[in-house]
Each structure stands twice: as structure tokens, then as C-alpha cells.
Design a protein around this motif. Structure first.
Motif, mmCIF file in Angstrom:
data_model
loop_
_atom_site.group_PDB
_atom_site.id
_atom_site.type_symbol
_atom_site.label_atom_id
_atom_site.label_comp_id
_atom_site.label_asym_id
_atom_site.label_seq_id
_atom_site.Cartn_x
_atom_site.Cartn_y
_atom_site.Cartn_z
ATOM 1 N N UNK A 151 0.823 -1.205 0.000
ATOM 2 C CA UNK A 151 0.000 0.000 0.000
ATOM 3 C C UNK A 151 0.860 1.258 0.000
ATOM 4 N N UNK A 152 1.917 1.247 0.780
ATOM 5 C CA UNK A 152 2.799 2.408 0.871
ATOM 6 C C UNK A 152 3.629 2.572 -0.404
ATOM 7 N N UNK A 153 4.010 1.462 -1.022
ATOM 8 C CA UNK A 153 4.703 1.530 -2.309
ATOM 9 C C UNK A 153 3.791 2.211 -3.324
ATOM 10 N N UNK A 154 2.516 1.826 -3.315
ATOM 11 C CA UNK A 154 1.550 2.373 -4.264
ATOM 12 C C UNK A 154 1.322 3.863 -4.058
ATOM 13 N N UNK A 155 1.642 4.350 -2.866
ATOM 14 C CA UNK A 155 1.516 5.776 -2.581
ATOM 15 C C UNK A 155 2.778 6.547 -2.955
ATOM 16 N N UNK A 156 3.791 5.827 -3.480
ATOM 17 C CA UNK A 156 5.000 6.482 -3.944
ATOM 18 C C UNK A 156 6.096 6.632 -2.909
ATOM 19 N N UNK A 157 5.981 5.962 -1.759
ATOM 20 C CA UNK A 157 6.995 6.093 -0.717
ATOM 21 C C UNK A 157 8.231 5.253 -1.039
ATOM 22 N N UNK A 158 9.393 5.762 -0.663
ATOM 23 C CA UNK A 158 10.640 5.021 -0.838
ATOM 24 C C UNK A 158 10.783 4.030 0.315
ATOM 25 N N UNK A 159 11.773 3.148 0.221
ATOM 26 C CA UNK A 159 12.018 2.195 1.302
ATOM 27 C C UNK A 159 12.303 2.909 2.612
ATOM 28 N N UNK A 160 13.085 3.977 2.542
ATOM 29 C CA UNK A 160 13.434 4.729 3.756
ATOM 30 C C UNK A 160 12.194 5.349 4.385
ATOM 31 N N UNK A 161 11.315 5.882 3.547
ATOM 32 C CA UNK A 161 10.095 6.511 4.060
ATOM 33 C C UNK A 161 9.145 5.467 4.635
ATOM 34 N N UNK A 162 9.087 4.293 4.000
ATOM 35 C CA UNK A 162 8.247 3.214 4.524
ATOM 36 C C UNK A 162 8.785 2.747 5.870
ATOM 37 N N UNK A 163 10.112 2.621 5.969
ATOM 38 C CA UNK A 163 10.737 2.201 7.225
ATOM 39 C C UNK A 163 10.401 3.173 8.345
ATOM 40 N N UNK A 164 10.446 4.461 8.028
ATOM 41 C CA UNK A 164 10.130 5.482 9.043
ATOM 42 C C UNK A 164 8.664 5.410 9.441
ATOM 43 N N UNK A 165 7.798 5.198 8.466
ATOM 44 C CA UNK A 165 6.361 5.129 8.740
ATOM 45 C C UNK A 165 6.017 3.919 9.609
ATOM 46 N N UNK B 141 8.206 2.221 11.454
ATOM 47 C CA UNK B 141 9.154 2.132 12.570
ATOM 48 C C UNK B 141 9.895 0.790 12.545
ATOM 49 N N UNK B 142 10.487 0.496 11.409
ATOM 50 C CA UNK B 142 11.294 -0.712 11.251
ATOM 51 C C UNK B 142 12.575 -0.335 10.512
ATOM 52 N N UNK B 143 13.507 -1.262 10.432
ATOM 53 C CA UNK B 143 14.750 -1.007 9.718
ATOM 54 C C UNK B 143 14.500 -1.005 8.210
ATOM 55 N N UNK B 144 15.280 -0.194 7.489
ATOM 56 C CA UNK B 144 15.112 -0.121 6.041
ATOM 57 C C UNK B 144 15.373 -1.480 5.393
ATOM 58 N N UNK B 145 16.312 -2.253 5.943
ATOM 59 C CA UNK B 145 16.599 -3.576 5.405
ATOM 60 C C UNK B 145 15.382 -4.490 5.519
ATOM 61 N N UNK B 146 14.613 -4.307 6.587
ATOM 62 C CA UNK B 146 13.395 -5.099 6.773
ATOM 63 C C UNK B 146 12.394 -4.782 5.664
ATOM 64 N N UNK B 147 12.297 -3.506 5.336
ATOM 65 C CA UNK B 147 11.396 -3.096 4.257
ATOM 66 C C UNK B 147 11.849 -3.708 2.934
ATOM 67 N N UNK B 148 13.155 -3.676 2.676
ATOM 68 C CA UNK B 148 13.686 -4.261 1.439
ATOM 69 C C UNK B 148 13.336 -5.741 1.342
ATOM 70 N N UNK B 149 13.395 -6.429 2.477
ATOM 71 C CA UNK B 149 13.044 -7.853 2.508
ATOM 72 C C UNK B 149 11.577 -8.042 2.148
ATOM 73 N N UNK B 150 10.711 -7.201 2.742
ATOM 74 C CA UNK B 150 9.278 -7.282 2.440
ATOM 75 C C UNK B 150 9.016 -7.021 0.963
#
Length: 225
Positions: free
Chosen positions: A167-181, A183-192
């Protein structure tokens, strides 16, 4: 540091030369060639193997959208395409993204914005400015006559967190912005993100954003209200 190889495809010589000067002045980026139209771009990609192609949408002989489709369609293709446009509300946004483009960049971008865009798409992320994302969402709202129930199958095996990330990807957020939203590590977002692409059979996060709307898994804010 690895040097990113860039090809510039535009039928206007001043645009090609100007972008070449701007990019060659940036650390870690090298313009390896120029193309005057889409057909020329395809030939130059085969010859020069760039990491990123800056592709004008409107060109003679073969337009940027069809050239992008031919460059990104083959299995194993790794080249990333960044579409160049004069207008931030270009009517071909949706079509270009479906063709395989990783994002859009206005031709009046600054040197810093240009370099950032190249690095972002080379890293496998989508470059969708907020106004471009809003237009993309508006296009889905326009072409869809009624709210659509989520299509299962390829989406049914996504976890709750993966669906949230999609959902957050579809809103145009980067991995870093998703991680901040989240509250997880950016690497975790990359894995997802990686798992989402594998499970859904998608090539990159830009396709994932389109997929989210096309399947009805994600609905535009305010849609149907």
C-alpha cells in the motif's frame, strides 16, 4: 564506488548535451552514450549496456513508451528507464509505467535532482513525485467505473505486513520513508518488498504499485465516497 552508466535518449540535441554535462559532473555517474530516438536507444543499449536510460516520451521513428516496453520486456533485462517529460501531468504517465518505466523526471530538473533520480532508479526504486503519483491514482479512479473487490490468487498469499508495505509503495513512498512510517529497519522493508515481488510475479516496485491498484487490493483515497 561503482560508476553508474547512463544513456540519454532525446530527439533534441540541446537536451542530450545539457543532461550529459550535468550528469558527467556528478560523482559516480558517467554518460556512456546518446540516442536520437527510441530505435536508436534500443540499439545503443545493446551496444553500451547502460544501467539507466533517460528516455524522452515523445520521439520520432519510435516513441519512448514503445522503446521502454521493448527494453524491459525480455527476461533478465536489468536496464532501468527514467522517462523524461516536459509536463508533470503528462497524459502518458500510466502507459509509460505499464511499459516498464521506473519513474518520471521533468526536463527542467536541477543537476542534483537529475543525479538523485538516476541513483534512485538504478537502485531499483521507483521515482514517482507526489504530483505524478496523484495523477496515477486519478487515472485508476477515472478508468474504473465501480469499486472493485480485491483480486485474490497472486495477492492472497501476501501477509498483513506485506500488504501494508505494498500500500505504501503504491503511494509512492521510498524504502526509507516506509521504514520510518512503520518504525522498522530499512533492510526489513527491502526484505518485504522482495517477497512481494516474488509472490506476485512482478519485476519491480513500479509494477507493484500499478498491480496494487489494478487488482483492487489498494483503493485510491476517497474512492467511492
Amino acid at each position: 564506488m561503482t560508476t553508474l552508466r547512463v544513456l540519454i535518449a532525446d530527439d533534441q540535441m540541446m537536451v542530450r548535451e545539457g543532461f550529459t554535462v550535468l550528469l558527467d559532473a556528478q560523482p559516480g555517474i558517467k554518460v556512456v552514450g546518446q540516442a536520437v530516438d527510441g530505435a536508436d536507444a534500443i540499439a545503443k543499449v545493446a551496444e553500451l549496456a547502460p544501467d539507466v536510460v533517460l528516455m524522452d516520451i515523445r520521439m520520432p521513428v519510435l516513441g519512448g513508451i514503445e522503446a521502454t516496453r521493448r527494453l524491459t520486456a525480455p527476461a533478465g533485462s536489468t536496464v532501468k528507464v527514467l522517462m523524461l517529460t516536459t509536463f508533470d501531468v503528462d497524459e502518458y504517465v500510466y502507459e509509460a509505467l505499464r511499459a516498464g518505466a521506473s519513474g518520471f523526471l521533468l526536463k527542467d530538473a536541477s543537476a542534483g535532482e537529475l543525479a538523485h533520480a538516476v541513483r534512485v532508479v538504478a537502485a531499483g526504486e521507483a521515482l514517482l513525485a507526489p504530483n505524478i503519483t496523484k495523477r496515477l491514482i486519478a487515472e485508476f479512479s477515472r478508468v474504473t467505473d465501480a469499486p472493485r473487490a480485491p483480486v485474490r490468487g497472486r495477492t492472497g498469499n501476501l501477509t498483513e505486513r506485506e500488504t501494508e508495505v505494498l500500500s505504501l509503495i503504491a503511494q509512492g513512498l521510498t524504502n526509507a520513508e516506509i521504514a520510518e512510517r512503520l518504525v522498522v529497519a530499512e533492510q526489513t522493508v527491502k526484505t518485504h518488498v522482495g517477497r512481494i515481488l516474488v509472490k506476485s510475479g512482478l519485476r519491480d516496485r513500479t509494477q507493484a504499485a500499478i498491480f496494487a491498484y489494478e487488482t483492487g487490493l489498494i483503493r485510491p483515497a476517497g474512492y467511492g465516497e
